[in-house]
Design a protein around this motif. Structure first.
Motif, PDB file in Angstrom:
ATOM      1  N   THR A 187       0.854  -1.184   0.000  1.00  0.00           N
ATOM      2  CA  THR A 187       0.000   0.000   0.000  1.00  0.00           C
ATOM      3  C   THR A 187       0.891   1.235   0.000  1.00  0.00           C
ATOM      4  O   THR A 187       1.834   1.319   0.779  1.00  0.00           O
ATOM      5  CB  THR A 187      -0.896   0.025   1.250  1.00  0.00           C
ATOM      6  OG1 THR A 187      -1.652  -1.188   1.318  1.00  0.00           O
ATOM      7  CG2 THR A 187      -1.842   1.214   1.223  1.00  0.00           C
ATOM      8  N   ILE A 188       0.582   2.177  -0.865  1.00  0.00           N
ATOM      9  CA  ILE A 188       1.398   3.390  -0.948  1.00  0.00           C
ATOM     10  C   ILE A 188       0.523   4.615  -0.724  1.00  0.00           C
ATOM     11  O   ILE A 188      -0.522   4.775  -1.351  1.00  0.00           O
ATOM     12  CB  ILE A 188       2.114   3.501  -2.312  1.00  0.00           C
ATOM     13  CG1 ILE A 188       3.081   2.328  -2.485  1.00  0.00           C
ATOM     14  CG2 ILE A 188       2.861   4.829  -2.412  1.00  0.00           C
ATOM     15  CD1 ILE A 188       3.847   2.359  -3.786  1.00  0.00           C
ATOM     16  N   PHE A 189       0.981   5.465   0.182  1.00  0.00           N
ATOM     17  CA  PHE A 189       0.330   6.743   0.469  1.00  0.00           C
ATOM     18  C   PHE A 189       1.287   7.830   0.011  1.00  0.00           C
ATOM     19  O   PHE A 189       2.380   7.990   0.558  1.00  0.00           O
ATOM     20  CB  PHE A 189       0.042   6.863   1.965  1.00  0.00           C
ATOM     21  CG  PHE A 189      -0.751   8.087   2.360  1.00  0.00           C
ATOM     22  CD1 PHE A 189      -2.124   8.001   2.525  1.00  0.00           C
ATOM     23  CD2 PHE A 189      -0.130   9.312   2.577  1.00  0.00           C
ATOM     24  CE1 PHE A 189      -2.863   9.115   2.899  1.00  0.00           C
ATOM     25  CE2 PHE A 189      -0.857  10.428   2.946  1.00  0.00           C
ATOM     26  CZ  PHE A 189      -2.234  10.333   3.109  1.00  0.00           C
ATOM     27  N   LEU A 190       0.897   8.574  -1.007  1.00  0.00           N
ATOM     28  CA  LEU A 190       1.781   9.523  -1.672  1.00  0.00           C
ATOM     29  C   LEU A 190       1.293  10.954  -1.530  1.00  0.00           C
ATOM     30  O   LEU A 190       0.149  11.258  -1.862  1.00  0.00           O
ATOM     31  CB  LEU A 190       1.881   9.176  -3.155  1.00  0.00           C
ATOM     32  CG  LEU A 190       2.588  10.181  -4.073  1.00  0.00           C
ATOM     33  CD1 LEU A 190       4.091  10.163  -3.828  1.00  0.00           C
ATOM     34  CD2 LEU A 190       2.277   9.886  -5.541  1.00  0.00           C
ATOM     35  N   THR A 191       2.151  11.832  -1.024  1.00  0.00           N
ATOM     36  CA  THR A 191       1.905  13.260  -1.174  1.00  0.00           C
ATOM     37  C   THR A 191       2.892  13.776  -2.218  1.00  0.00           C
ATOM     38  O   THR A 191       4.041  13.344  -2.261  1.00  0.00           O
ATOM     39  CB  THR A 191       2.104  14.046   0.144  1.00  0.00           C
ATOM     40  OG1 THR A 191       3.492  14.095   0.485  1.00  0.00           O
ATOM     41  CG2 THR A 191       1.332  13.403   1.272  1.00  0.00           C
ATOM     42  N   THR A 192       2.439  14.658  -3.064  1.00  0.00           N
ATOM     43  CA  THR A 192       3.280  15.103  -4.157  1.00  0.00           C
ATOM     44  C   THR A 192       2.923  16.519  -4.580  1.00  0.00           C
ATOM     45  O   THR A 192       1.782  16.951  -4.423  1.00  0.00           O
ATOM     46  CB  THR A 192       3.170  14.151  -5.365  1.00  0.00           C
ATOM     47  OG1 THR A 192       3.970  14.648  -6.449  1.00  0.00           O
ATOM     48  CG2 THR A 192       1.724  14.021  -5.837  1.00  0.00           C
ATOM     49  N   GLN A 193       3.912  17.222  -5.111  1.00  0.00           N
ATOM     50  CA  GLN A 193       3.674  18.545  -5.683  1.00  0.00           C
ATOM     51  C   GLN A 193       3.375  18.454  -7.170  1.00  0.00           C
ATOM     52  O   GLN A 193       3.044  19.458  -7.794  1.00  0.00           O
ATOM     53  CB  GLN A 193       4.905  19.431  -5.475  1.00  0.00           C
ATOM     54  CG  GLN A 193       5.150  19.775  -4.019  1.00  0.00           C
ATOM     55  CD  GLN A 193       6.124  20.929  -3.868  1.00  0.00           C
ATOM     56  OE1 GLN A 193       6.276  21.739  -4.771  1.00  0.00           O
ATOM     57  NE2 GLN A 193       6.766  21.017  -2.722  1.00  0.00           N
ATOM     58  N   TYR A 194       3.503  17.250  -7.734  1.00  0.00           N
ATOM     59  CA  TYR A 194       3.344  17.093  -9.174  1.00  0.00           C
ATOM     60  C   TYR A 194       2.010  16.408  -9.481  1.00  0.00           C
ATOM     61  O   TYR A 194       1.826  15.218  -9.219  1.00  0.00           O
ATOM     62  CB  TYR A 194       4.500  16.276  -9.751  1.00  0.00           C
ATOM     63  CG  TYR A 194       5.839  16.884  -9.456  1.00  0.00           C
ATOM     64  CD1 TYR A 194       6.231  18.075 -10.066  1.00  0.00           C
ATOM     65  CD2 TYR A 194       6.714  16.289  -8.563  1.00  0.00           C
ATOM     66  CE1 TYR A 194       7.462  18.647  -9.792  1.00  0.00           C
ATOM     67  CE2 TYR A 194       7.945  16.852  -8.282  1.00  0.00           C
ATOM     68  CZ  TYR A 194       8.315  18.029  -8.898  1.00  0.00           C
ATOM     69  OH  TYR A 194       9.537  18.600  -8.624  1.00  0.00           O
ATOM     70  N   LEU A 195       1.087  17.157 -10.050  1.00  0.00           N
ATOM     71  CA  LEU A 195      -0.235  16.612 -10.320  1.00  0.00           C
ATOM     72  C   LEU A 195      -0.187  15.501 -11.353  1.00  0.00           C
ATOM     73  O   LEU A 195      -0.966  14.554 -11.284  1.00  0.00           O
ATOM     74  CB  LEU A 195      -1.186  17.727 -10.763  1.00  0.00           C
ATOM     75  CG  LEU A 195      -1.425  18.837  -9.737  1.00  0.00           C
ATOM     76  CD1 LEU A 195      -2.483  19.804 -10.236  1.00  0.00           C
ATOM     77  CD2 LEU A 195      -1.835  18.257  -8.383  1.00  0.00           C
ATOM     78  N   GLU A 196       0.714  15.598 -12.336  1.00  0.00           N
ATOM     79  CA  GLU A 196       0.811  14.523 -13.327  1.00  0.00           C
ATOM     80  C   GLU A 196       1.301  13.232 -12.681  1.00  0.00           C
ATOM     81  O   GLU A 196       0.960  12.135 -13.125  1.00  0.00           O
ATOM     82  CB  GLU A 196       1.725  14.935 -14.483  1.00  0.00           C
ATOM     83  CG  GLU A 196       3.211  14.956 -14.192  1.00  0.00           C
ATOM     84  CD  GLU A 196       3.697  16.253 -13.581  1.00  0.00           C
ATOM     85  OE1 GLU A 196       4.923  16.473 -13.551  1.00  0.00           O
ATOM     86  OE2 GLU A 196       2.844  17.050 -13.116  1.00  0.00           O
ATOM     87  N   GLU A 197       2.074  13.342 -11.618  1.00  0.00           N
ATOM     88  CA  GLU A 197       2.538  12.172 -10.882  1.00  0.00           C
ATOM     89  C   GLU A 197       1.359  11.458 -10.229  1.00  0.00           C
ATOM     90  O   GLU A 197       1.210  10.233 -10.333  1.00  0.00           O
ATOM     91  CB  GLU A 197       3.550  12.613  -9.822  1.00  0.00           C
ATOM     92  CG  GLU A 197       4.181  11.491  -9.030  1.00  0.00           C
ATOM     93  CD  GLU A 197       5.369  11.998  -8.230  1.00  0.00           C
ATOM     94  OE1 GLU A 197       6.497  11.867  -8.723  1.00  0.00           O
ATOM     95  OE2 GLU A 197       5.166  12.540  -7.120  1.00  0.00           O
TER      96      GLU A 197
END
Length: 337
Positions: A187-197
Motif C-alpha cells: 500500500t502506498i500513500f503519496l503526497t506530491t507537488q506534481y499533479l501529473e505524478e
C-alpha cells in the motif's frame, strides 16, 4: 481491513495554529493513494500524524490495524516512511546504508544479505552498491532512500513528496519503482507537488484544503466533476477591459451554464463546458465580432490542475526547484546535492 483508517483527524499546534481540522481517510490494502494540497493546506502535518511523528488533537487514526496513539511502536514497525529530505548517510556506501537500515529494523541476520541485494537491484543501484553515497546524483540518493525504507518489507509505505527537486528523467525512474512495489501488494500513500505524478500513479486521490478533505475520488472521477472540456483562448496583448469583454461574450454564449465556468487568465479566458468541442468555434466567431484579436485557441480534456482550480479556486503552483542541476540522475561521481 483498511491499511489506513483516519476518522475526523484534527491537530492544533501549541501556539494555537489549526493545521488539520477534519481529515477522514480510508485507504484499502494494496491501494496506491494520493494526497494533494497547496503548501500550508495540512499535507505534511497529516502524514506526520499517520506515521506517529505527531499526536492528533482529535479523532482517531489506525494504520495496519494499530492505533497511532495506543500502539505507535507497532505502527512504526509495520510501515516505511520516506520523508521529503533523504535520511541516508552519505559517507556510507549504498550497501552499508541498506545494511544499517536492516539492523535498525531488526531484519533477521540470516536474511540480510539477500534482502540487501534484492533491494539494491530493485532501485537499480546494484552496480554502484559499494560506492559512497556522497558521490551519487540526487536521483540515486532518492532511490537509495527508497531501499532503506523498504528493508523490513512493510505492508504500507508513506512517501512525502519523494520526487521533489528531481529532473523529469530521475522522477520517471522513481515512478517505475513505486509501481513495482505496489504491484507486489504494498500500500502506498503519496503526497506530491506534481499533479501529473498523482494522475499517473494513484488509484484514488484526496485533496485537502485549509485542513479539511475537500474531495476524494479516482483521477478520472475528479476530472469528470470539473464539468466538461476546457476551452482556452488567448488574445493579442489584452487589457483588463479586453479580458472582461471576452468574459461577457463567453457568458452570453451557449457554452456556459454558470458564471463559474468562465475564468480569466493573464492571456485571456478559460471556459469549462460539456459543449466546448461542439460550439467552441461559435464563441471564436463571437469574440472576433466583438473586436478581439485571438492568438491562441485550444480545446482539451480536463486535468488535475483543473480539478485543483475548481476545488480551491487557485492555480496549483508547486514550490520547488525541479530544474536543479544537482538533482540530475546521470552520474555516480562528483555529483552531489
Amino acid at each position: 481491513m483498511s491499511a489506513i483508517d483516519a476518522t475526523h483527524l484534527a491537530l492544533t499546534y501549541a501556539d494555537g495554529t489549526e493545521a488539520v481540522t477534519d481529515v477522514s481517510l480510508d485507504v484499502a490494502e494494496g491501494e496506491f493513494f494520493g494526497f494533494l494540497g497547496a503548501n500550508g493546506a495540512g499535507k505534511t502535518t497529516t502524514i506526520k500524524t499517520l506515521v506517529t511523528l505527531l499526536n492528533p488533537t482529535e479523532g482517531s487514526v489506525a494504520v495496519n490495524g494499530y492505533d497511532v496513539e495506543e500502539s505507535p511502536r507497532q505502527v512504526r514497525e509495520s510501515i516505511g516512511y520516506m520523508a521529503q529530505e533523504t535520511s541516508i548517510d552519505r559517507e556510507l556506501t549504498a550497501r552499508e546504508n541498506v545494511r544499517y537500515a536492516c539492523e535498525a529494523y531488526g531484519v533477521p541476520r540470516e536474511e540480510r544479505a539477500e534482502r540487501i541485494d534484492d533491494l539494491l537491484d530493485l532501485v537499480d543501484l546494484a552496480d554502484v552498491a559499494d560506492k559512497p553515497a556522497k558521490g551519487f546524483s540526487g536521483g540515486m540518493q532518492k532511490r537509495l532512500d527508497v531501499a532503506t525504507a523498504l528493508v523490513h518489507e512493510p505492508p504500507v509505505v508513506f512517501l512525502d513528496e519523494p520526487t521533489t527537486g528531481l529532473d523529469p528523467k530521475a522522477r520517471n525512474r522513481l515512478w517505475d519503482y513505486f509501481e513495482r512495489i505496489n504491484d507486489r501488494g504494498t500500500t502506498i500513500f503519496l503526497t506530491t507537488q506534481y499533479l501529473e505524478e498523482a494522475d499517473h500513479l494513484c488509484e484514488r486521490i484526496s485533496v485537502i484544503v485549509d485542513g479539511e478533505i475537500a474531495v476524494t475520488g479516482s483521477p478520472s472521477e475528479l476530472k469528470a466533476e470539473v464539468g466538461g472540456d476546457v476551452l482556452e483562448l488567448d488574445f493579442d496583448d489584452p487589457s483588463a477591459a479586453d479580458v472582461e469583454r471576452a468574459r461577457e461574450v463567453a457568458l452570453d454564449s451557449r457554452l456556459v451554464d454558470s458564471p463559474d465556468a468562465v475564468e480569466t487568465t493573464d492571456e485571456g479566458i478559460r471556459v469549462t463546458s460539456s459543449e466546448a468541442r461542439r460550439h467552441g468555434t461559435d464563441l471564436l466567431v463571437a469574440l472576433r465580432d466583438a473586436g478581439l484579436t485571438i492568438t491562441g485557441f485550444n480545446v482539451r480534456s480536463p486535468t488535475l490542475d483543473d480539478v485543483f482550480l475548481a476545488v480551491t479556486g487557485e492555480e496549483y503552483e508547486p514550490d520547488d526547484d525541479a530544474g536543479d542541476a544537482g538533482a540530475t540522475d546521470t552520474g555516480t561521481t562528483g555529483v552531489s546535492r
